[in-house]
Write a protein that holds these residues in place. Structure first.
Motif, PDB file in Angstrom:
ATOM      1  N   ARG A 189       0.870  -1.186   0.000  1.00 12.56           N
ATOM      2  CA  ARG A 189       0.000   0.000   0.000  1.00 12.56           C
ATOM      3  C   ARG A 189       0.908   1.238   0.000  1.00 12.56           C
ATOM      4  O   ARG A 189       1.750   1.383   0.890  1.00 12.56           O
ATOM      5  N   ILE A 190       0.705   2.081  -0.979  1.00 11.89           N
ATOM      6  CA  ILE A 190       1.447   3.340  -1.065  1.00 11.89           C
ATOM      7  C   ILE A 190       0.434   4.475  -0.912  1.00 11.89           C
ATOM      8  O   ILE A 190      -0.581   4.516  -1.616  1.00 11.89           O
ATOM      9  N   TYR A 191       0.678   5.376   0.008  1.00 10.85           N
ATOM     10  CA  TYR A 191      -0.278   6.432   0.351  1.00 10.85           C
ATOM     11  C   TYR A 191       0.484   7.723   0.596  1.00 10.85           C
ATOM     12  O   TYR A 191       1.700   7.737   0.854  1.00 10.85           O
ATOM     13  N   ASP A 192      -0.248   8.850   0.511  1.00 12.05           N
ATOM     14  CA  ASP A 192       0.394  10.149   0.719  1.00 12.05           C
ATOM     15  C   ASP A 192       0.154  10.639   2.139  1.00 12.05           C
ATOM     16  O   ASP A 192      -0.424   9.937   2.973  1.00 12.05           O
ATOM     17  N   GLU A 193       0.587  11.865   2.368  1.00 13.84           N
ATOM     18  CA  GLU A 193       0.530  12.435   3.718  1.00 13.84           C
ATOM     19  C   GLU A 193      -0.906  12.581   4.213  1.00 13.84           C
ATOM     20  O   GLU A 193      -1.176  12.462   5.411  1.00 13.84           O
ATOM     21  N   ALA A 194      -1.829  12.812   3.279  1.00 11.93           N
ATOM     22  CA  ALA A 194      -3.230  12.985   3.663  1.00 11.93           C
ATOM     23  C   ALA A 194      -3.953  11.657   3.817  1.00 11.93           C
ATOM     24  O   ALA A 194      -5.139  11.634   4.153  1.00 11.93           O
ATOM     25  N   MET A 219       4.372   7.416   1.275  1.00 14.74           N
ATOM     26  CA  MET A 219       4.917   6.400   2.179  1.00 14.74           C
ATOM     27  C   MET A 219       4.406   5.021   1.755  1.00 14.74           C
ATOM     28  O   MET A 219       3.447   4.919   0.986  1.00 14.74           O
ATOM     29  N   ILE A 220       5.046   3.961   2.291  1.00 12.48           N
ATOM     30  CA  ILE A 220       4.702   2.591   1.890  1.00 12.48           C
ATOM     31  C   ILE A 220       4.465   1.724   3.103  1.00 12.48           C
ATOM     32  O   ILE A 220       5.044   1.934   4.170  1.00 12.48           O
ATOM     33  N   PRO A 239      17.398  -1.714  -0.458  1.00 14.62           N
ATOM     34  CA  PRO A 239      16.102  -2.273  -0.055  1.00 14.62           C
ATOM     35  C   PRO A 239      15.416  -1.401   0.985  1.00 14.62           C
ATOM     36  O   PRO A 239      16.062  -0.727   1.799  1.00 14.62           O
ATOM     37  N   LEU A 240      14.098  -1.446   0.961  1.00 15.25           N
ATOM     38  CA  LEU A 240      13.330  -0.623   1.872  1.00 15.25           C
ATOM     39  C   LEU A 240      13.327  -1.164   3.296  1.00 15.25           C
ATOM     40  O   LEU A 240      13.002  -0.439   4.244  1.00 15.25           O
ATOM     41  N   GLY A 241      13.655  -2.430   3.487  1.00 16.01           N
ATOM     42  CA  GLY A 241      13.664  -3.001   4.821  1.00 16.01           C
ATOM     43  C   GLY A 241      14.184  -4.430   4.791  1.00 16.01           C
ATOM     44  O   GLY A 241      14.515  -4.984   3.733  1.00 16.01           O
ATOM     45  N   ALA A 242      14.248  -5.021   5.976  1.00 12.80           N
ATOM     46  CA  ALA A 242      14.734  -6.395   6.083  1.00 12.80           C
ATOM     47  C   ALA A 242      13.721  -7.356   5.482  1.00 12.80           C
ATOM     48  O   ALA A 242      12.514  -7.071   5.425  1.00 12.80           O
ATOM     49  N   ALA A 243      14.218  -8.507   5.054  1.00 15.28           N
ATOM     50  CA  ALA A 243      13.358  -9.503   4.418  1.00 15.28           C
ATOM     51  C   ALA A 243      12.302 -10.009   5.382  1.00 15.28           C
ATOM     52  O   ALA A 243      12.574 -10.257   6.565  1.00 15.28           O
ATOM     53  N   ASP A 244      11.088 -10.139   4.853  1.00 18.33           N
ATOM     54  CA  ASP A 244       9.960 -10.681   5.623  1.00 18.33           C
ATOM     55  C   ASP A 244       9.716  -9.922   6.918  1.00 18.33           C
ATOM     56  O   ASP A 244       9.270 -10.489   7.910  1.00 18.33           O
ATOM     57  N   ASP A 249       4.907   3.374   7.034  1.00 18.76           N
ATOM     58  CA  ASP A 249       5.232   4.813   7.083  1.00 18.76           C
ATOM     59  C   ASP A 249       6.673   5.086   6.647  1.00 18.76           C
ATOM     60  O   ASP A 249       7.327   5.992   7.172  1.00 18.76           O
ATOM     61  N   VAL A 250       7.178   4.309   5.705  1.00 18.72           N
ATOM     62  CA  VAL A 250       8.530   4.537   5.182  1.00 18.72           C
ATOM     63  C   VAL A 250       8.422   5.501   4.006  1.00 18.72           C
ATOM     64  O   VAL A 250       7.727   5.215   3.025  1.00 18.72           O
ATOM     65  N   PRO A 251       9.075   6.670   4.058  1.00 26.17           N
ATOM     66  CA  PRO A 251       8.987   7.628   2.950  1.00 26.17           C
ATOM     67  C   PRO A 251       9.595   7.037   1.679  1.00 26.17           C
ATOM     68  O   PRO A 251      10.668   6.432   1.710  1.00 26.17           O
TER      69      PRO A 251
END
Length: 301
Positions: A189-194, A219-220, A239-244, A249-251
């Motif tokens: 899910r990708i969403y904006d500030e609002a 953010m994702i 990468p955006l984060g660790a596996a699994d 809220d990651v910009p």
């Protein structure tokens, strides 16, 4: 007895001649309307003494020929007489008087009440003088050649000014398009500030999503960051984060992704394991390695 009619006839002619003057005509018309000389002064805004001089045909008591004609014209207009005829008669009478012998004016005001005041005339004269002086100063500055010192200063400023290349093309805009590509099936899910959802759902393997350029602080949220390949301007980012591991809220704007630290390119080599201690308590010397047997000594030869 024969001379008496001649005397009476001469007196009558004198009276008729006197009553035919412009001033007498004006006075007779005023009295016929029941107006006083003050009433006419109020209507014309001319001083009463000057109107009395007009009625008496005493033009020497007036400032000049233009005023005599103008005052008479205004007087006639105020009592509904033919102002053009009265003005012509007064002009003729003035020119034949002592006042006409020393006339200097060549104009006749149509209405003395419309003559500009002295203050207005002085103001106009001062403005005209200021305009002439300003134009003269501007023209003198324009036509004055520059001095040697001014020329040297202009040349020095031209030499010290930074020279811009004439053929320099404007820099191309930097491509900062953010693209998400699924290298495996992944929900995100990708969403904006609002809180508006820009992308929500399952992305199949090989599917891509381009982040809108006008997204405000996007953010994702996803549970499998390793299943996404993210590029900014065509270049991959870490990468955006660790596996699994679920991230939220990651910009993921271009600025936020480019500011992430690049992964280390140096591989870690494990250190060799230490030799086991000897059976005598670890203080002995390790036995020397046994050399490999030669082919002649190999079993079965």
């Amino acid at each position: 007895m024969a001379e008496e009619p001649e005397i009476e006839t001469g007196a009558v002619d004198a009276q008729e001649s006197q009553s035919a003057t412009p001033g007498a005509k004006l006075r007779a018309a005023r009295e016929a309307q029941g107006l006083s000389i003050q009433d006419v002064a109020t209507r014309t805004r001319i001083a009463q003494r000057q109107l009395e001089a007009i009625e008496k045909d005493d033009y020497t008591a007036l400032p000049g020929i233009p005023y005599a004609v103008g005052f008479a014209r205004a007087y006639a207009r105020a009592i509904d007489m033919d102002e053009v005829a009265i003005a012509a008669e007064v002009r003729h009478a003035v020119h034949n008087s002592d006042l006409g012998a020393n006339r200097y004016e060549v104009f006749e005001p149509v209405d003395p009440t419309r003559v500009p005041s002295r203050a207005l005339a002085w103001t106009a004269a001062v403005i005209a003088i200021l305009v002439v002086v300003g134009f003269a100063l501007w023209r003198s500055q324009l036509l004055t050649p520059p001095t040697t010192e001014e020329i040297a200063q202009q040349e020095g400023a031209a030499l010290t000014a930074p020279q811009q290349p004439a053929s320099a093309a404007p820099a191309a805009p930097v491509n900062q398009t953010v693209v998400f590509t699924a290298n495996d099936d992944v929900w995100l899910r990708i969403y904006d500030e609002a809180g508006e959802r820009l992308k929500d759902g399952l992305m199949k393997k090989g599917e891509s999503f381009t982040l809108p350029a006008d997204a405000h602080n996007p953010m994702i949220l996803t549970g499998r960051p390793q299943a996404l390949t993210v590029t900014v301007g065509g270049k991959p980012v870490p990468p955006l984060g660790a596996a699994d591991r679920t991230i939220a809220d990651v910009p993921v704007s271009a600025e936020a992704l480019l500011s992430r630290a690049a992964p280390s390119s140096v591989s870690t080599i494990p250190a060799p394991a230490a030799a086991p201690p000897s059976a005598q308590g670890g203080g002995g010397v390790a036995p020397a390695p046994v050399p490999a047997p030669s082919p002649a000594e190999a079993p079965g030869t």
